[in-house]
Design a protein around this motif. Structure first.
Motif, PDB file in Angstrom:
ATOM      1  N   VAL A  57       0.855  -1.186   0.000  1.00 31.52           N
ATOM      2  CA  VAL A  57       0.000   0.000   0.000  1.00 31.52           C
ATOM      3  C   VAL A  57       0.890   1.234   0.000  1.00 31.52           C
ATOM      4  O   VAL A  57       2.051   1.183   0.419  1.00 31.52           O
ATOM      5  N   ASP A  58       0.330   2.345  -0.453  1.00 31.81           N
ATOM      6  CA  ASP A  58       1.051   3.616  -0.435  1.00 31.81           C
ATOM      7  C   ASP A  58       0.669   4.471   0.764  1.00 31.81           C
ATOM      8  O   ASP A  58       1.390   5.404   1.125  1.00 31.81           O
ATOM      9  N   ASN A  59      -0.456   4.141   1.384  1.00 35.23           N
ATOM     10  CA  ASN A  59      -0.973   4.957   2.470  1.00 35.23           C
ATOM     11  C   ASN A  59      -1.717   4.056   3.447  1.00 35.23           C
ATOM     12  O   ASN A  59      -2.662   3.362   3.058  1.00 35.23           O
ATOM     13  N   LEU A  60      -1.302   4.040   4.715  1.00 35.56           N
ATOM     14  CA  LEU A  60      -1.946   3.177   5.694  1.00 35.56           C
ATOM     15  C   LEU A  60      -3.367   3.637   6.010  1.00 35.56           C
ATOM     16  O   LEU A  60      -4.255   2.816   6.230  1.00 35.56           O
ATOM     17  N   ALA A  61      -3.580   4.941   6.062  1.00 34.74           N
ATOM     18  CA  ALA A  61      -4.905   5.469   6.403  1.00 34.74           C
ATOM     19  C   ALA A  61      -5.916   5.233   5.294  1.00 34.74           C
ATOM     20  O   ALA A  61      -7.099   5.023   5.559  1.00 34.74           O
ATOM     21  N   HIS A  62      -5.453   5.269   4.062  1.00 37.88           N
ATOM     22  CA  HIS A  62      -6.335   5.074   2.905  1.00 37.88           C
ATOM     23  C   HIS A  62      -5.659   4.105   1.934  1.00 37.88           C
ATOM     24  O   HIS A  62      -5.103   4.525   0.910  1.00 37.88           O
ATOM     25  N   PRO A  63      -5.699   2.796   2.230  1.00 41.46           N
ATOM     26  CA  PRO A  63      -4.963   1.836   1.404  1.00 41.46           C
ATOM     27  C   PRO A  63      -5.464   1.745  -0.032  1.00 41.46           C
ATOM     28  O   PRO A  63      -4.694   1.462  -0.945  1.00 41.46           O
ATOM     29  N   GLY A  64      -6.764   1.974  -0.260  1.00 42.08           N
ATOM     30  CA  GLY A  64      -7.292   1.913  -1.605  1.00 42.08           C
ATOM     31  C   GLY A  64      -7.357   0.491  -2.129  1.00 42.08           C
ATOM     32  O   GLY A  64      -6.877  -0.457  -1.510  1.00 42.08           O
ATOM     33  N   GLY A  65      -7.981   0.335  -3.292  1.00 41.63           N
ATOM     34  CA  GLY A  65      -8.047  -0.974  -3.926  1.00 41.63           C
ATOM     35  C   GLY A  65      -8.827  -1.981  -3.103  1.00 41.63           C
ATOM     36  O   GLY A  65      -9.796  -1.650  -2.425  1.00 41.63           O
TER      37      GLY A  65
END
Length: 330
Positions: free
Chosen positions: A126-134
């Motif tokens: 993931v690129d962002n823990l708060a907003h993992p996406g996908g």
């Protein structure tokens, strides 16, 4: 070593892979009927699902089925296993390890994935823990930050320690980013404690460990610290037996090692991990989108000590450590 192309070190739940399943990204499997089906894709061995089922029952999901695909230390099986779970299809994939998580991602970008990995950011999941996406969420353990605490505890439990040997299993362990980070943190902690420090890559064959670990016992005052992985957890009884045979105090990440005869552990518990996996799975089955559920980092760590192993090693556990232990065995 390229984590995305090789077996790599298969370490610390932090490995990577770019295993692709033909056509898996291009189509969405037809939904099944019946109770929810959870697919478990693990880099280690088979699991006991008692805690998971109990947690899911409390969360309102008493009826569910589980299909597990344990790689048992062989990362080359993960792509095919992920494809099998997608083809069923499962409602949620629960992955253990970064290679397993990447294999599940490559197999499907639509079926929700609940991961347990050492470092989701550095592992490229993931690129962002708060907003993992996908279609991915779950837990990132980031166990490397506990390296110093484990060595401090080792010094208190084993005042005669003079040298710490860090163990991981290969091939190519020392080229994996999270292992590099763990080694650097462990080296810094050893330096601060004025302990000699070295790294040994164990064979991927447990049958070789008696010889390899036995060779380390030649130097007096040696202790072991291990880089956790699903494979080493699977082989915990072998590790505990060999370490005790050669009288080498050892520290681990998980309590299961201590229950198998290891000296002590400090880290997050598998009960906590499993219950949090159940939480994420329940949220997803109730309609939440995985990419909108923040990836969680544990904040509570527990100390477990095997008093029988300490006695066998001739170690006297300080009362200050005993009263602070979360789990005492023996």
């Amino acid at each position: 070593m390229n984590r995305r192309d090789t077996l790599g070190a298969f370490l610390g739940c932090a490995w990577g892979s770019s295993i692709c399943v033909d056509g898996a990204l291009a189509s969405t499997p037809v939904k099944r009927r019946g109770p929810p089906l959870i697919g478990r894709l693990s880099e280690g061995g088979p699991a006991d699902y008692t805690i998971f089922r109990d947690a899911m029952r409390r969360l309102g999901h008493p009826d569910l089925a589980i299909e597990e695909r344990p790689a048992r230390g062989d990362a080359t099986k993960l792509a095919a296993f992920a494809a099998e779970l997608v083809a069923l299809p499962v409602d949620v994939v629960w992955t253990t390890g970064t290679i397993a998580t990447q294999a599940a991602q490559d197999a499907s970008r639509t079926i929700p994935i609940v991961m347990v990995a050492a470092d989701a950011l550095r592992g490229g999941l993931v690129d962002n823990l708060a907003h993992p996406g996908g279609n991915l969420t779950g837990l990132t353990l980031v166990g490397t930050e506990l390296a110093a605490k484990r060595l401090e505890l080792m010094r208190r439990l084993y005042p005669g320690v003079r040298r710490v040997v860090a163990l991981a299993h290969g091939p190519g362990a020392a080229t994996v980013p999270i292992v590099i980070d763990w080694l650097q943190r462990s080296q810094a902690a050893a330096d601060a404690l004025r302990l000699a420090f070295s790294f040994v890559e164990l064979s991927p064959q447990p049958a070789d460990w008696d010889r390899e670990i036995g060779a380390l016992a030649v130097a007096p005052g040696t202790a072991l610290t291990l880089m956790e992985s699903p494979f080493l957890l699977q082989q915990r009884a072998v590790l505990a037996e060999v370490a005790l045979k050669h009288r080498l105090p050892s520290v681990y990440a998980f309590q299961e090692h201590v229950q198998a005869g290891g000296l002590f552990s400090y880290g997050v518990t598998n009960r906590y991990i499993t219950e949090r996996v159940a939480y994420y799975t329940s949220r997803i089955l109730n309609g939440a989108k995985p990419g909108e559920l923040p990836v969680e980092q544990p904040t509570k760590y527990e100390l477990a000590i095997n008093r029988q192993t300490a006695l066998a090693l001739g170690l006297s556990i300080p009362r200050s450590i005993l009263v602070g232990a979360d789990l005492l065995i023996g």
